[in-house]
Scaffold this motif. Structure first.
Motif, PDB file in Angstrom:
ATOM      1  N   ALA A   1       0.806  -1.226   0.000  1.00 23.38           N
ATOM      2  CA  ALA A   1       0.000   0.000   0.000  1.00 23.38           C
ATOM      3  C   ALA A   1       0.839   1.275   0.000  1.00 23.38           C
ATOM      4  O   ALA A   1       0.540   2.211  -0.759  1.00 23.38           O
ATOM      5  N   PRO A   2       1.894   1.394   0.854  1.00 29.35           N
ATOM      6  CA  PRO A   2       2.642   2.657   0.847  1.00 29.35           C
ATOM      7  C   PRO A   2       3.344   2.945  -0.472  1.00 29.35           C
ATOM      8  O   PRO A   2       3.618   4.114  -0.774  1.00 29.35           O
ATOM      9  N   GLN A   3       3.645   1.927  -1.260  1.00 29.08           N
ATOM     10  CA  GLN A   3       4.190   2.181  -2.591  1.00 29.08           C
ATOM     11  C   GLN A   3       3.164   2.940  -3.430  1.00 29.08           C
ATOM     12  O   GLN A   3       3.496   3.905  -4.129  1.00 29.08           O
ATOM     13  N   ALA A   4       1.904   2.516  -3.346  1.00 29.00           N
ATOM     14  CA  ALA A   4       0.844   3.189  -4.103  1.00 29.00           C
ATOM     15  C   ALA A   4       0.563   4.581  -3.556  1.00 29.00           C
ATOM     16  O   ALA A   4       0.291   5.520  -4.322  1.00 29.00           O
ATOM     17  N   ALA A   5       0.624   4.747  -2.229  1.00 31.19           N
ATOM     18  CA  ALA A   5       0.408   6.073  -1.644  1.00 31.19           C
ATOM     19  C   ALA A   5       1.485   7.044  -2.120  1.00 31.19           C
ATOM     20  O   ALA A   5       1.196   8.206  -2.446  1.00 31.19           O
ATOM     21  N   ALA A   6       2.724   6.575  -2.170  1.00 33.93           N
ATOM     22  CA  ALA A   6       3.817   7.426  -2.636  1.00 33.93           C
ATOM     23  C   ALA A   6       3.649   7.779  -4.110  1.00 33.93           C
ATOM     24  O   ALA A   6       3.888   8.923  -4.523  1.00 33.93           O
ATOM     25  N   VAL A   7       3.231   6.818  -4.922  1.00 29.80           N
ATOM     26  CA  VAL A   7       3.010   7.085  -6.342  1.00 29.80           C
ATOM     27  C   VAL A   7       1.864   8.075  -6.523  1.00 29.80           C
ATOM     28  O   VAL A   7       1.936   8.983  -7.370  1.00 29.80           O
ATOM     29  N   ALA A   8       0.805   7.938  -5.723  1.00 31.22           N
ATOM     30  CA  ALA A   8      -0.287   8.914  -5.797  1.00 31.22           C
ATOM     31  C   ALA A   8       0.222  10.316  -5.508  1.00 31.22           C
ATOM     32  O   ALA A   8      -0.200  11.293  -6.152  1.00 31.22           O
ATOM     33  N   ALA A   9       1.139  10.437  -4.545  1.00 27.84           N
ATOM     34  CA  ALA A   9       1.723  11.743  -4.235  1.00 27.84           C
ATOM     35  C   ALA A   9       2.551  12.266  -5.406  1.00 27.84           C
ATOM     36  O   ALA A   9       2.537  13.473  -5.697  1.00 27.84           O
ATOM     37  N   MET A  10       3.266  11.384  -6.091  1.00 21.24           N
ATOM     38  CA  MET A  10       4.052  11.803  -7.255  1.00 21.24           C
ATOM     39  C   MET A  10       3.137  12.307  -8.372  1.00 21.24           C
ATOM     40  O   MET A  10       3.425  13.317  -9.019  1.00 21.24           O
ATOM     41  N   VAL A  11       2.023  11.614  -8.597  1.00 21.02           N
ATOM     42  CA  VAL A  11       1.059  12.069  -9.603  1.00 21.02           C
ATOM     43  C   VAL A  11       0.488  13.427  -9.205  1.00 21.02           C
ATOM     44  O   VAL A  11       0.384  14.344 -10.031  1.00 21.02           O
ATOM     45  N   LEU A  12       0.137  13.565  -7.933  1.00 25.65           N
ATOM     46  CA  LEU A  12      -0.420  14.829  -7.446  1.00 25.65           C
ATOM     47  C   LEU A  12       0.579  15.968  -7.581  1.00 25.65           C
ATOM     48  O   LEU A  12       0.198  17.104  -7.905  1.00 25.65           O
ATOM     49  N   SER A  13       1.852  15.693  -7.368  1.00 23.21           N
ATOM     50  CA  SER A  13       2.862  16.749  -7.454  1.00 23.21           C
ATOM     51  C   SER A  13       2.933  17.361  -8.843  1.00 23.21           C
ATOM     52  O   SER A  13       3.278  18.523  -9.008  1.00 23.21           O
ATOM     53  N   ARG A  14       2.589  16.571  -9.846  1.00 19.86           N
ATOM     54  CA  ARG A  14       2.613  17.059 -11.226  1.00 19.86           C
ATOM     55  C   ARG A  14       1.249  17.584 -11.688  1.00 19.86           C
ATOM     56  O   ARG A  14       1.169  18.255 -12.721  1.00 19.86           O
ATOM     57  N   ASN A  15       0.228  17.247 -10.931  1.00 21.08           N
ATOM     58  CA  ASN A  15      -1.131  17.638 -11.316  1.00 21.08           C
ATOM     59  C   ASN A  15      -1.887  18.144 -10.080  1.00 21.08           C
ATOM     60  O   ASN A  15      -2.867  17.532  -9.643  1.00 21.08           O
ATOM     61  N   PRO A  16      -1.464  19.265  -9.517  1.00 18.78           N
ATOM     62  CA  PRO A  16      -2.029  19.708  -8.230  1.00 18.78           C
ATOM     63  C   PRO A  16      -3.494  20.095  -8.289  1.00 18.78           C
ATOM     64  O   PRO A  16      -4.146  20.165  -7.242  1.00 18.78           O
ATOM     65  N   THR A  17      -4.043  20.319  -9.474  1.00 17.29           N
ATOM     66  CA  THR A  17      -5.456  20.697  -9.562  1.00 17.29           C
ATOM     67  C   THR A  17      -6.366  19.483  -9.728  1.00 17.29           C
ATOM     68  O   THR A  17      -7.588  19.631  -9.725  1.00 17.29           O
ATOM     69  N   TRP A  18      -5.793  18.300  -9.859  1.00 25.08           N
ATOM     70  CA  TRP A  18      -6.618  17.105 -10.064  1.00 25.08           C
ATOM     71  C   TRP A  18      -7.384  16.756  -8.795  1.00 25.08           C
ATOM     72  O   TRP A  18      -6.919  16.973  -7.676  1.00 25.08           O
ATOM     73  N   THR A  19      -8.545  16.164  -8.980  1.00 27.19           N
ATOM     74  CA  THR A  19      -9.297  15.633  -7.845  1.00 27.19           C
ATOM     75  C   THR A  19      -8.708  14.295  -7.424  1.00 27.19           C
ATOM     76  O   THR A  19      -7.959  13.661  -8.174  1.00 27.19           O
ATOM     77  N   GLU A  20      -9.096  13.859  -6.228  1.00 23.85           N
ATOM     78  CA  GLU A  20      -8.593  12.557  -5.774  1.00 23.85           C
ATOM     79  C   GLU A  20      -9.074  11.441  -6.696  1.00 23.85           C
ATOM     80  O   GLU A  20      -8.350  10.451  -6.902  1.00 23.85           O
ATOM     81  N   LEU A  21     -10.263  11.567  -7.285  1.00 28.45           N
ATOM     82  CA  LEU A  21     -10.759  10.555  -8.207  1.00 28.45           C
ATOM     83  C   LEU A  21      -9.903  10.502  -9.464  1.00 28.45           C
ATOM     84  O   LEU A  21      -9.591   9.410  -9.969  1.00 28.45           O
ATOM     85  N   GLN A  22      -9.508  11.658  -9.981  1.00 31.70           N
ATOM     86  CA  GLN A  22      -8.631  11.676 -11.149  1.00 31.70           C
ATOM     87  C   GLN A  22      -7.298  10.996 -10.850  1.00 31.70           C
ATOM     88  O   GLN A  22      -6.748  10.278 -11.697  1.00 31.70           O
ATOM     89  N   ILE A  23      -6.787  11.215  -9.647  1.00 31.40           N
ATOM     90  CA  ILE A  23      -5.509  10.587  -9.284  1.00 31.40           C
ATOM     91  C   ILE A  23      -5.674   9.083  -9.158  1.00 31.40           C
ATOM     92  O   ILE A  23      -4.854   8.302  -9.677  1.00 31.40           O
ATOM     93  N   ARG A  24      -6.737   8.644  -8.479  1.00 30.98           N
ATOM     94  CA  ARG A  24      -6.961   7.199  -8.370  1.00 30.98           C
ATOM     95  C   ARG A  24      -7.159   6.571  -9.743  1.00 30.98           C
ATOM     96  O   ARG A  24      -6.619   5.490 -10.028  1.00 30.98           O
TER      97      ARG A  24
END
Length: 669
Positions: A506-529
Motif C-alpha cells: 500500500a505505501p508504494q501506491a500512496a507514494a506514487v499517488a503523491a508523485m502524480v499529485l505533485s505534477r497535477n495539483p489541480t486534479w481531484t482525488e478521483l482523477q488521481i486514483r
C-alpha cells in the motif's frame, strides 16, 4: 481482530470500532419490530448494528462482558454475579477509554453472559455494562464502550443538543472539534443498553447517524546511491513476468518527481495512519507534527510513547513510512518511493498494538485531512464495517485539499492462505469504492500467499510472498536500537529486511499517488486514483490483480495509445497514405509499420515514421499494423486494419473479422 497487515495474527490486538447505530441486544425490552431479529433456533434475541440501512448481525461471545467502573471491577462483579452461578476469572483494562474493562467469566454460556451484562448494568457500582459480541458473518470480536458517536444534522443548536440529551439521558463527553464540527460523543444513560439506545438515537430527526463506539477487529496490514537500494527489488527488479519487469518502474519516475511540488505551494503531505513513526530515524528527514488518536492531541519531538516516537516493539508505522519517503543519496540505508514528500504520523495503535476506537480513528482521519494531508496511507483494516470511519473517509475524499479530495489508500488485507487452498476477501475499509485498495504480488510476479480476492482490489505492488511479524523480504526503516525486528542488511538494527504483507504494498501506491499529485495539483482525488489504475501494467484476472501492477512512471505520464487515419476502402487504384498518431504517454513517439498480404500469416516490416504510403491495386487486399513506442521504458501500443482495393469482379469482399482476417462471401473462390 484489528490487523496491521503484515503482523502475526497471534499478536494483533482488537480495535475499538465505532459502528453505526444498532438494533436489539441483550436488553429485555424489545425495540420496534423492524429493529428486532430473533434467532429462533437459539431461543434468544439476535443483536445487530446498522451500517447505513443494512443490519449487521451480532452474536453474544460467551464468557465476556465489558464494563465501566472507576474502581477495580473484579470484587463487585463477583458479588453481583454470584446469584447467577457465574464467577469472574480476570479483568483486562481497555486502553481505548478510561475505566473500561473486559471481564472474563467462567460458567457462562451465551444466555448467561447476556444475563450477567444486564445484572451488572443494574448495579450502581457500574456506569456501563454490555455483552461482548462477535460479528455473525466474520466472527470479528466487538467490545462496546460507554460512548456513542453522533453526527448531528446541519444547523443544529446547543438547545437541540440539550433536548437530545434530556430525551435520552445521555451527556456529552467530547464536544465537536474543528475537523468534525457536527460530531459529538455521548455517554449512554446509566443502566441503559448501548445498542438499543444507539438505535433509538438513530431515529431522532436531529441525528444523521449514531455510532456506538466499540473495540473490534482491525489489523495493521509489511539508482540512488543508498547502500541497500540494490536489494529493494520492488524499486528495481530485472525479473520479467509476461515480458514486464516486476518492479514499480520507479527509476524513470524519479526523473520527473520525488513527490514534491513547488516550494511556494508548501510540502506535499502523506499521512501515515498507523502505530506512529520514529521521525528521528537517520533515514527520515522531513515530517509534520504527529497526532495521537488515544489522547486527541498533536505531538512534536520530545514526547515518549507517542505518534512521533512510538514506544514498545512495534515498528509497523516506521516501516510503512520508510517505504514511502526514506531519504535518497544520504550515504546510508535505503531509498523511499517519494523521498521529497512530508510524513504526517497519525497514531491509531498504541505501544502494545491495541487500536483506537472507531470514533477515535474517525476523528484522526478527519484531523489529518483537515490539517493538510494530501494523501493518506492506511495499512490496516480487518474489522467489521463502521459508519464513523466510512463517514470520515467520505469527508476526506470530498472536503480534503480544499474540496479536491484527499487520496485515501488502503491495504487489501492478508486474509488468504493460498498454499492451503484458502482464499480470503478484501477487508474493510478497503472494500469502499472511494479508496485506492492495494494487494500484493511477490518478487517473481505471482500472487502472494496471503493476498485476497475481490472486486475492490484496484492495483497490486510487490511484497514478500509470506507474511508475519518480521517475516518477509521488503527492506525498510525499523525502530532504532534494540526495538523492532533488528534484521536489516548486514545486521543493521535500524532497518528491517523482513517487512511484508499488503501493508508493504500500500505505501508504494500512496507514494506514487503523491508523485502524480505533485505534477497535477489541480486534479481531484478521483482523477488521481483513476490515473494510478489506468496506468497499471495488466497482470491477470481483475479479481486478484485489479487493474494490474503499479507503474510509477506511467502513473505520472500516462499510458501510450495510438490512433490512425487514412482510407481503408479506396474507390480507385493508386497510391495512398496512412498516418499514425501517438496518444498520451511521455510524448516521445517512434513508429514501425508492418504489412501482411492477403492469405499470409506473416507480417513484414515496411516502414517507420508516423506515415506510410503504398499502392493499392484493383481487387487487392492487405492488412497494415502500426506500433508506437514511447518513453524511456519503451512502452508500446499497436493498431491494425485491413485495406480493401477497388472491386472490379462480381466477387464482393464482405469485410474482416476482429483479428483483421478477410471474410469472403460463400460464392467467392
Amino acid at each position: 481482530m484489528t490487523n496491521r497487515f503484515g503482523t502475526t495474527a497471534g499478536r494483533m490486538a482488537a480495535l475499538v470500532l465505532a459502528l453505526a447505530s444498532t438494533a436489539c441486544t441483550d436488553q429485555q425490552d424489545p425495540l420496534a419490530p423492524e429493529q428486532t431479529a430473533v434467532a429462533a433456533a437459539a431461543g434468544q434475541e439476535q443483536s445487530f448494528f446498522f451500517y447505513g440501512d443494512e443490519q449487521i448481525p451480532l452474536v453474544v461471545e460467551a464468557g465476556e462482558v465489558s464494563v465501566e467502573s472507576s474502581l477495580p471491577p473484579t470484587a463487585p462483579a463477583r458479588a453481583v454475579l454470584a446469584t447467577l452461578g457465574v464467577s469472574v476469572k480476570s479483568a483486562e483494562r481497555l486502553p481505548q477509554a478510561a475505566n473500561h474493562w473486559v471481564l472474563q467469566l467462567s460458567g457462562a454460556d451465551q444466555a448467561t453472559t447476556a444475563q450477567a451484562a444486564r445484572a451488572l448494568r443494574a448495579d450502581s457500582r457500574f456506569n456501563f455494562a454490555a455483552s461482548v459480541y462477535r460479528v455473525a458473518s466474520s466472527n470479528a470480536r466487538v467490545v462496546l464502550l460507554n460512548r456513542v458517536g453522533v453526527k448531528l444534522t446541519k444547523g443544529w443548536s446547543r438547545g437541540d443538543l440539550a433536548r437530545l440529551n434530556a430525551a435520552f439521558g445521555t451527556r456529552v463527553v467530547r464536544e465537536p472539534v474543528a475537523a468534525e464540527p457536527d460530531v459529538v460523543w455521548l455517554e449512554y444513560r446509566r443502566g441503559g443498553d448501548p445498542l438499543d439506545l444507539a438505535a433509538q438515537l438513530r431515529k431522532d430527526p436531529l441525528v444523521e447517524w449514531a455510532d456506538p463506539d466499540k473495540v473490534q477487529a482491525w489489523q495493521r496490514a509489511a539508482v540512488p546511491s543508498d547502500p541497500f537500494y540494490a536489494d529493494q527489488y520492488y524499486l528495481h527488479n530485472n525479473t520479467l513476468f509476461n515480458g514486464v519487469r516486476v518492479d514499480i518502474n520507479a527509476e524513470f519516475a524519479w526523473d520527473l518527481s520525488y513527490g514534491a511540488w513547488s516550494a511556494a505551494a508548501g510540502p506535499l503531505v502523506i499521512a501515515v495512519v498507523d502505530d506512529g513513526v520514529e521521525i528521528t530515524h537517520p533515514d527520515m528527514y522531513d515530517y509534520r507534527w504527529g497526532y495521537d488518536a488515544f489522547t486527541g492531541t498533536f505531538q512534536n519531538p520530545g514526547c515518549t510513547s507517542c505518534s512521533v516516537n512510538p514506544g514498545g516493539n512495534y515498528s509497523h508505522g516506521t516501516l510503512v513510512a520508510g517505504v514511502i519517503r526514506a531519504d535518497h543519496n544520504n550515504g546510508s540505508g535505503m531509498a523511499g518511493v517519494a523521498p521529497a514528500a512530508q510524513i504526517m504520523p497519525i497514531r491509531i495503535f498504541n505501544d502494545v498494538g491495541s487500536p483506537a476506537s472507531d470514533n477515535q480513528i474517525a476523528q484522526a482521519i478527519n484531523t489529518a485531512w483537515y490539517n493538510g494531508a494530501h494523501v493518506m496511507n492506511n495499512s490496516w483494516g480487518g474489522g467489521s464495517v463502521s459508519t464513523a470511519i466510512q463517514s470520515a473517509i467520505g469527508r476526506a475524499v470530498t472536503e480534503g485539499r480544499g474540496g479536491k479530495g484527499t487520496v485515501m489508500v488502503f491495504a487489501a488485507g492478508n486474509t488468504s492462505r493460498r498454499g492451503w487452498g484458502q482464499i480470503g476477501a478484501v477487508q474493510f475499509p478497503g472494500t469502499l469504492s472511494n479508496v485506492l485498495t492495494v494487494s500484493a504480488i511477490n518478487r517473481n510476479g505471482f500472487v502472494t500467499d496471503y493476498a485476497p480476492d475481490g472486486a475492490a482490489i484496484d492495483v497490486v505492488a510487490p511484497s514478500g510472498h509470506t507474511t508475519d511479524m518480521c517475516v518477509g523480504d521488503i527492506i525498510s526503516t525499523d525502530l532504532t536500537g534494540s526495538r523492532g525486528c533488528n534484521d536489516g542488511p548486514g545486521g543493521n538494527v535500524d532497518y528491517s529486511s523482513t517487512f511484508s504483507g499488503t501493508s508493504a504494498a500500500a505505501p508504494q501506491a500512496a507514494a506514487v499517488a503523491a508523485m502524480v499529485l505533485s505534477r497535477n495539483p489541480t486534479w481531484t482525488e478521483l482523477q488521481i486514483r483513476d490515473r494510478v489504475k489506468a496506468s497499471a501494467d495488466p497482470w491477470g484476472t481483475a479479481n486478484t490483480f485489479g487493474a494490474g501492477k503499479l507503474n510509477a512512471y506511467r502513473a505520472i505520464v500516462g499510458r501510450v495509445g495510438i490512433s490512425t487515419s487514412g482510407t481503408t476502402r479506396p474507390s480507385t487504384a493508386g497510391q495512398y497514405t496512412w498516418t499514425a498518431s501517438g496518444i498520451g504517454g511521455a510524448g516521445s513517439y517512434s513508429y514501425v509499420w508492418e504489412k501482411r498480404p492477403d492469405g499470409s500469416s506473416t507480417w513484414y516490416t515496411v516502414g517507420s515514421g508516423s506515415s506510410y504510403t503504398d499502392w493499392v491495386g484493383n481487387d487487392e487486399t492487405f492488412a497494415l499494423r502500426v506500433t508506437v513506442t514511447d518513453g524511456p521504458d519503451a512502452q508500446t501500443a499497436s493498431r491494425s486494419f485491413t485495406v480493401f482495393g477497388p472491386v472490379t469482379s462480381n466477387c464482393l469482399v464482405a469485410g474482416a473479422d476482429s483479428a483483421g482476417n478477410i471474410i469472403l462471401p460463400p460464392a467467392c473462390p
